[in-house]
Design a protein around this motif. Structure first.
Motif, PDB file in Angstrom:
ATOM      1  N   PRO A   1      10.422 -14.182  -8.793  1.00 50.70           N
ATOM      2  CA  PRO A   1       9.136 -13.587  -9.178  1.00 50.70           C
ATOM      3  C   PRO A   1       8.265 -13.173  -7.990  1.00 50.70           C
ATOM      4  O   PRO A   1       7.323 -12.399  -8.160  1.00 50.70           O
ATOM      5  N   ASP A   2       8.598 -13.655  -6.793  1.00 51.67           N
ATOM      6  CA  ASP A   2       7.782 -13.250  -5.625  1.00 51.67           C
ATOM      7  C   ASP A   2       8.315 -11.975  -4.979  1.00 51.67           C
ATOM      8  O   ASP A   2       7.763 -11.502  -3.982  1.00 51.67           O
ATOM      9  N   ILE A   3       9.391 -11.409  -5.523  1.00 47.24           N
ATOM     10  CA  ILE A   3       9.920 -10.141  -4.988  1.00 47.24           C
ATOM     11  C   ILE A   3       9.346  -8.987  -5.795  1.00 47.24           C
ATOM     12  O   ILE A   3       9.369  -8.991  -7.027  1.00 47.24           O
ATOM     13  N   LEU A   4       8.816  -8.006  -5.068  1.00 53.68           N
ATOM     14  CA  LEU A   4       8.234  -6.830  -5.722  1.00 53.68           C
ATOM     15  C   LEU A   4       9.331  -5.801  -6.009  1.00 53.68           C
ATOM     16  O   LEU A   4      10.049  -5.383  -5.096  1.00 53.68           O
ATOM     17  N   LEU A   5       9.436  -5.402  -7.272  1.00 48.57           N
ATOM     18  CA  LEU A   5      10.384  -4.351  -7.655  1.00 48.57           C
ATOM     19  C   LEU A   5       9.615  -3.035  -7.754  1.00 48.57           C
ATOM     20  O   LEU A   5       8.699  -2.900  -8.573  1.00 48.57           O
ATOM     21  N   VAL A   6       9.976  -2.086  -6.881  1.00 47.00           N
ATOM     22  CA  VAL A   6       9.314  -0.777  -6.870  1.00 47.00           C
ATOM     23  C   VAL A   6      10.209   0.221  -7.588  1.00 47.00           C
ATOM     24  O   VAL A   6      11.297   0.559  -7.101  1.00 47.00           O
ATOM     25  N   LEU A   7       9.782   0.674  -8.754  1.00 46.44           N
ATOM     26  CA  LEU A   7      10.529   1.683  -9.509  1.00 46.44           C
ATOM     27  C   LEU A   7       9.924   3.043  -9.172  1.00 46.44           C
ATOM     28  O   LEU A   7       8.787   3.340  -9.537  1.00 46.44           O
ATOM     29  N   ASP A   8      10.689   3.823  -8.438  1.00 47.34           N
ATOM     30  CA  ASP A   8      10.210   5.129  -7.990  1.00 47.34           C
ATOM     31  C   ASP A   8      10.761   6.171  -8.963  1.00 47.34           C
ATOM     32  O   ASP A   8      11.947   6.504  -8.941  1.00 47.34           O
TER      33      ASP A   8
ATOM     34  N   SER B   1       3.456  10.309  -3.469  1.00 43.21           N
ATOM     35  CA  SER B   1       3.932   8.939  -3.678  1.00 43.21           C
ATOM     36  C   SER B   1       4.400   8.330  -2.358  1.00 43.21           C
ATOM     37  O   SER B   1       4.452   7.114  -2.219  1.00 43.21           O
ATOM     38  N   ASP B   2       4.678   9.172  -1.354  1.00 45.59           N
ATOM     39  CA  ASP B   2       4.965   8.650  -0.006  1.00 45.59           C
ATOM     40  C   ASP B   2       3.868   7.701   0.456  1.00 45.59           C
ATOM     41  O   ASP B   2       4.134   6.644   1.030  1.00 45.59           O
ATOM     42  N   ASP B   3       2.638   8.124   0.236  1.00 40.79           N
ATOM     43  CA  ASP B   3       1.476   7.320   0.633  1.00 40.79           C
ATOM     44  C   ASP B   3       1.553   5.946  -0.030  1.00 40.79           C
ATOM     45  O   ASP B   3       1.381   4.905   0.614  1.00 40.79           O
ATOM     46  N   LEU B   4       1.859   5.948  -1.314  1.00 38.16           N
ATOM     47  CA  LEU B   4       1.890   4.689  -2.070  1.00 38.16           C
ATOM     48  C   LEU B   4       3.055   3.801  -1.624  1.00 38.16           C
ATOM     49  O   LEU B   4       2.912   2.588  -1.514  1.00 38.16           O
ATOM     50  N   LEU B   5       4.203   4.413  -1.360  1.00 45.34           N
ATOM     51  CA  LEU B   5       5.360   3.631  -0.899  1.00 45.34           C
ATOM     52  C   LEU B   5       5.039   2.959   0.438  1.00 45.34           C
ATOM     53  O   LEU B   5       5.363   1.793   0.664  1.00 45.34           O
ATOM     54  N   ASN B   6       4.357   3.705   1.303  1.00 44.50           N
ATOM     55  CA  ASN B   6       3.977   3.123   2.595  1.00 44.50           C
ATOM     56  C   ASN B   6       2.917   2.038   2.442  1.00 44.50           C
ATOM     57  O   ASN B   6       2.952   1.023   3.150  1.00 44.50           O
ATOM     58  N   LEU B   7       1.978   2.250   1.519  1.00 50.51           N
ATOM     59  CA  LEU B   7       0.950   1.218   1.287  1.00 50.51           C
ATOM     60  C   LEU B   7       1.582  -0.059   0.751  1.00 50.51           C
ATOM     61  O   LEU B   7       1.203  -1.167   1.142  1.00 50.51           O
ATOM     62  N   LEU B   8       2.564   0.088  -0.133  1.00 55.12           N
ATOM     63  CA  LEU B   8       3.246  -1.098  -0.670  1.00 55.12           C
ATOM     64  C   LEU B   8       3.934  -1.867   0.457  1.00 55.12           C
ATOM     65  O   LEU B   8       3.855  -3.093   0.534  1.00 55.12           O
ATOM     66  N   ALA B   9       4.602  -1.111   1.332  1.00 54.82           N
ATOM     67  CA  ALA B   9       5.295  -1.763   2.452  1.00 54.82           C
ATOM     68  C   ALA B   9       4.279  -2.473   3.346  1.00 54.82           C
ATOM     69  O   ALA B   9       4.487  -3.621   3.756  1.00 54.82           O
ATOM     70  N   ARG B  10       3.174  -1.797   3.616  1.00 53.01           N
ATOM     71  CA  ARG B  10       2.158  -2.395   4.498  1.00 53.01           C
ATOM     72  C   ARG B  10       1.562  -3.654   3.885  1.00 53.01           C
ATOM     73  O   ARG B  10       1.263  -4.630   4.568  1.00 53.01           O
ATOM     74  N   ALA B  11       1.358  -3.619   2.571  1.00 52.82           N
ATOM     75  CA  ALA B  11       0.701  -4.755   1.920  1.00 52.82           C
ATOM     76  C   ALA B  11       1.647  -5.935   1.717  1.00 52.82           C
ATOM     77  O   ALA B  11       1.213  -7.085   1.750  1.00 52.82           O
ATOM     78  N   TYR B  12       2.944  -5.654   1.508  1.00 53.36           N
ATOM     79  CA  TYR B  12       3.834  -6.740   1.071  1.00 53.36           C
ATOM     80  C   TYR B  12       4.937  -7.099   2.056  1.00 53.36           C
ATOM     81  O   TYR B  12       5.714  -8.011   1.786  1.00 53.36           O
TER      82      TYR B  12
END
Ligand SMILES: Cc1ncc(COP(=O)(O)O)c(C=O)c1O
Length: 363
Positions: free
Chosen positions: A181-188, A89-100
């Motif tokens: 609504p433009d803020i992404l909520l990441v539930l880890d 999930s590290d990969d995904l957390l980093n991808l989210l940061a990179r994208a958003y």
């Protein structure tokens, strides 16, 4: 102009992640209780599936991880098209940061939140903003108060590592309702499988009914596949689309895909892990408490043990004492918890040894 290549702003502000120790110098028998790995290991079916892929190592994996997304979809009742798999999930957390996140943006996390959040945030040129916790627990009001017009992501580990605490689903919903609504909520929800509380939900419902929530999960904990690096995310179609554009085309390897599918199918193994954890989490909390040490109530597969600050009794000294006996816990100074150690719930033998060693340490 600088005479040599420079990383983007924020990169050199990162304190590199320091993984849990695996060794105890000079000790033959080591119990690794430092990274929240399961003492039961992976399902034998997952190991077998992993081995079978060894005959095909020349082939690229399925870049879409189709069989795995379908297996996750079936297990959790989700649309496989709304799942992205990652190398942990590290990969995904980093991808989210990179994208958003972009330069100048902000991402909120809590005081003792998982360290990958500020790392991913800084690595994307954005600024980590810390929301204070209450009793080592995320505080929705403090998170909402930390939001500014520059906020783009809120990261919430639920349950959180390294505290082991959680917030009930009503509170997660209240958090979501308070965010633009433009803020992404990441539930880890890396530890979701361990939680035995009626008021807990990992986030599936909220993802299904909103446009700005994702849930991250991992195969590293209850499935015992940390070495393979395997995680997944469930999100709205537009976020899945964005992540699929920037992720590595083969970000999940073939042995991991095969082992993940087999691990999900072995529900009896997962249940054994849950049962083991439930029993020993309670036992450790009680026994360590009886020694006079404060333990933060945990719903995950690890616990946070607090030590006094006086010489001879500190967390650092306890860590050295335990390590010398092959009991490797985790120092959590990097999480603003210099007086605590985090212990993964281990095998019965390891758990009993830790309690006995702590009793000896405390005299
Ligand atoms: C809260 C939390 N999220 C995510 C992870 C990352 O897990 P992995 O990258 O192994 O899937 C961890 C691992 O320690 C964690 O504690």
């Amino acid at each position: 102009m600088s005479a040599r290549p420079q990383p983007r702003s924020g990169v050199l502000a990162i304190n590199a992640y320091v993984p849990g120790k695996s060794h105890a110098p000079g000790v033959a028998r080591v119990f690794k209780l430092s990274s929240n790995e399961t003492p039961l290991g992976p399902s034998p079916r997952a190991i077998q599936a992993y081995r079978e892929v060894a005959a095909h190592l020349q082939d690229y994996p399925d870049g879409a991880a189709t069989t795995l997304r379908e297996a996750i979809g079936k297990t959790f009742g989700l649309d496989p098209d709304r799942i992205v798999c990652g190398a942990g999930s590290d990969d995904l957390l980093n991808l989210l940061a990179r994208a958003y996140l972009a330069d100048g943006d902000e991402a909120v996390h809590t005081t003792h939140g998982f360290l990958v959040y500020p790392i991913a945030t800084l690595g994307s040129g954005a600024k980590p903003v810390v929301a204070t916790e209450k009793n080592y627990t995320a505080d929705v009001d403090a998170i909402l108060a930390a939001v500014t017009e520059r906020t783009r992501i809120v990261f919430l580990a639920n349950p959180n590592n390294p505290t082991g605490t959680y917030i009930p689903f009503d509170e997660v919903r209240r958090l979501h309702a308070g965010l633009r609504p433009d803020i992404l909520l990441v539930l880890d929800a890396a530890y979701a499988e361990y939680v035995r509380r009626n008021d807990y939900e990992a986030g599936i419902e909220l993802v299904a009914t909103s446009d700005n929530v994702v849930m991250c999960r991992t195969f590293s904990k209850i499935h015992g596949l940390a070495a393979l690096r395997l995680g997944w995310l469930y999100g709205p179609a537009h976020i899945v689309d964005a992540l699929n554009r920037i992720r590595g085309p083969f970000n999940v390897n073939a042995p991991a895909i095969a082992a993940g599918v087999a691990a999900l199918a072995d529900t009896a193994h997962v249940e054994r892990s849950r049962t083991h954890n439930e029993r020993w989490l309670k036992w450790l909390t009680d026994e360590i408490g009886k020694l006079g040490l404060q333990v933060t109530p945990s719903v995950a597969n690890f616990l946070l043990i607090h030590f006094p600050a006086n010489a001879g009794r500190t967390a650092k000294e306890a860590d050295a004492f335990l390590t010398a006996r092959g009991l490797v816990l985790r120092q959590v100074g990097a999480y603003q918890l210099p007086n605590a150690l985090r212990m993964t719930v281990g095998s019965e033998e390891a758990n009993r040894l830790v309690v006995a060693a702590l009793a000896e340490f405390l005299g």
